[in-house]
Design a protein around this motif. Structure first.
Motif, PDB file in Angstrom:
ATOM      1  N   GLU A 234      30.419 -45.460  40.562  1.00 51.12           N
ATOM      2  CA  GLU A 234      30.295 -44.515  39.454  1.00 51.12           C
ATOM      3  C   GLU A 234      30.375 -43.078  39.959  1.00 51.12           C
ATOM      4  O   GLU A 234      31.006 -42.219  39.331  1.00 51.12           O
ATOM      5  N   TYR A 235      29.737 -42.820  41.092  1.00 51.04           N
ATOM      6  CA  TYR A 235      29.772 -41.472  41.671  1.00 51.04           C
ATOM      7  C   TYR A 235      31.201 -41.076  42.037  1.00 51.04           C
ATOM      8  O   TYR A 235      31.641 -39.953  41.743  1.00 51.04           O
ATOM      9  N   LEU A 236      31.929 -41.980  42.663  1.00 52.28           N
ATOM     10  CA  LEU A 236      33.300 -41.676  43.070  1.00 52.28           C
ATOM     11  C   LEU A 236      34.205 -41.473  41.858  1.00 52.28           C
ATOM     12  O   LEU A 236      35.057 -40.574  41.850  1.00 52.28           O
TER      13      LEU A 236
ATOM     14  N   THR B 122      33.297 -40.394  38.928  1.00 51.40           N
ATOM     15  CA  THR B 122      32.945 -39.110  38.316  1.00 51.40           C
ATOM     16  C   THR B 122      33.450 -37.943  39.153  1.00 51.40           C
ATOM     17  O   THR B 122      33.994 -36.968  38.619  1.00 51.40           O
ATOM     18  N   LYS B 123      33.286 -38.046  40.459  1.00 52.29           N
ATOM     19  CA  LYS B 123      33.676 -36.956  41.356  1.00 52.29           C
ATOM     20  C   LYS B 123      35.173 -36.682  41.295  1.00 52.29           C
ATOM     21  O   LYS B 123      35.609 -35.523  41.317  1.00 52.29           O
TER      22      LYS B 123
ATOM     23  N   PRO C 249      26.428 -47.819  41.788  1.00 51.43           N
ATOM     24  CA  PRO C 249      26.191 -46.362  41.749  1.00 51.43           C
ATOM     25  C   PRO C 249      27.213 -45.572  42.563  1.00 51.43           C
ATOM     26  O   PRO C 249      27.637 -44.485  42.151  1.00 51.43           O
ATOM     27  N   MET C 250      27.628 -46.118  43.709  1.00 48.80           N
ATOM     28  CA  MET C 250      28.647 -45.446  44.515  1.00 48.80           C
ATOM     29  C   MET C 250      29.982 -45.425  43.784  1.00 48.80           C
ATOM     30  O   MET C 250      30.689 -44.398  43.776  1.00 48.80           O
TER      31      MET C 250
END
Length: 212
Positions: A95-97, A99-100, A92-93
């Motif tokens: 994927e978040y990075l 996307t960000k 999840p981290m």
């Protein structure tokens, strides 16, 4: 995209998809995991406690005696399992990075590859540094397990099932799920208190980067 690569991707996607009927097969997997799947975990816990008592090390292999090659193989297996588990829980981290910072397109492009190697490698490096810095990291793992793993696995799942199926469950089924919610809530609280106590006690004994 080349036809061979397309067929390969479609084949891999098909293999990763649960065959029909999806819900029934997922339920079979869950039943297996929470019955036969938990036996090895509890076996290690209770047999280890029976064999070594409460004085055993947080890392059980530190207390095990036997041939060097067996201990080496066990440690290598534990290391590989930790690396795999870390990547799974860090997904999840990642994927978040991605996307960000707008990481899209080919994963092998210079920009995307360098970003992922740098950021993900840095993330793993920081985790490794913290693990080495705090030799009693197992106590913190116990704390995070008490406040995250227990609630997500046993409490939230049962409560969500109750909410989703409340009109279709018998009184006995409702009682069983509420028992799980209440019981594991108490277990989670007890585990959190125990972990905090261990952190307080061990922080007075160990120094940073201690070679245990």
């Amino acid at each position: 995209m080349p036809p061979k690569l397309t067929r390969l991707l479609v084949s891999n996607l098909h293999q990763a998809t649960i065959k029909q009927p999806v819900v029934r097969n997922m339920m079979k997997s869950l039943y297996f995991q929470f019955s036969a799947g938990v036996l090895p975990m509890y076996a290690v816990t209770f047999i280890g406690y029976w064999a070594y008592g409460s004085s055993t090390s947080t890392y059980l292999l530190s207390s095990v005696n036997g041939p060097v090659w067996v201990k080496a193989l066990a440690n290598i297996s534990a290391f590989l399992q930790t690396v795999i588990a870390l990547h799974i829980f860090a997904s999840p981290m990642y994927e978040y990075l991605d996307t960000k910072y707008g990481i899209r397109g080919s994963p092998f492009s210079i920009r995307n590859l360098s970003f992922r190697v740098g950021v993900r490698g840095g993330y793993l490096t920081i985790n490794t540094l913290v693990a080495a810095l705090l030799p009693f990291l197992g106590d913190f793992m116990s704390l995070t397990g008490a406040i995250s793993t227990f609630p997500l696995t046993f409490i939230l799942a049962n409560h969500m099932y109750l909410k989703a199926k409340k009109n279709k469950l018998t009184s006995l089924q409702k009682l069983w799920h509420w028992f799980n919610v209440c019981f594991f809530s108490l277990v989670s609280i007890a585990a959190a208190v125990s972990a905090l106590r261990l952190i307080a006690v061990d922080s007075k004994t160990y120094h940073v980067f201690a070679d245990l």
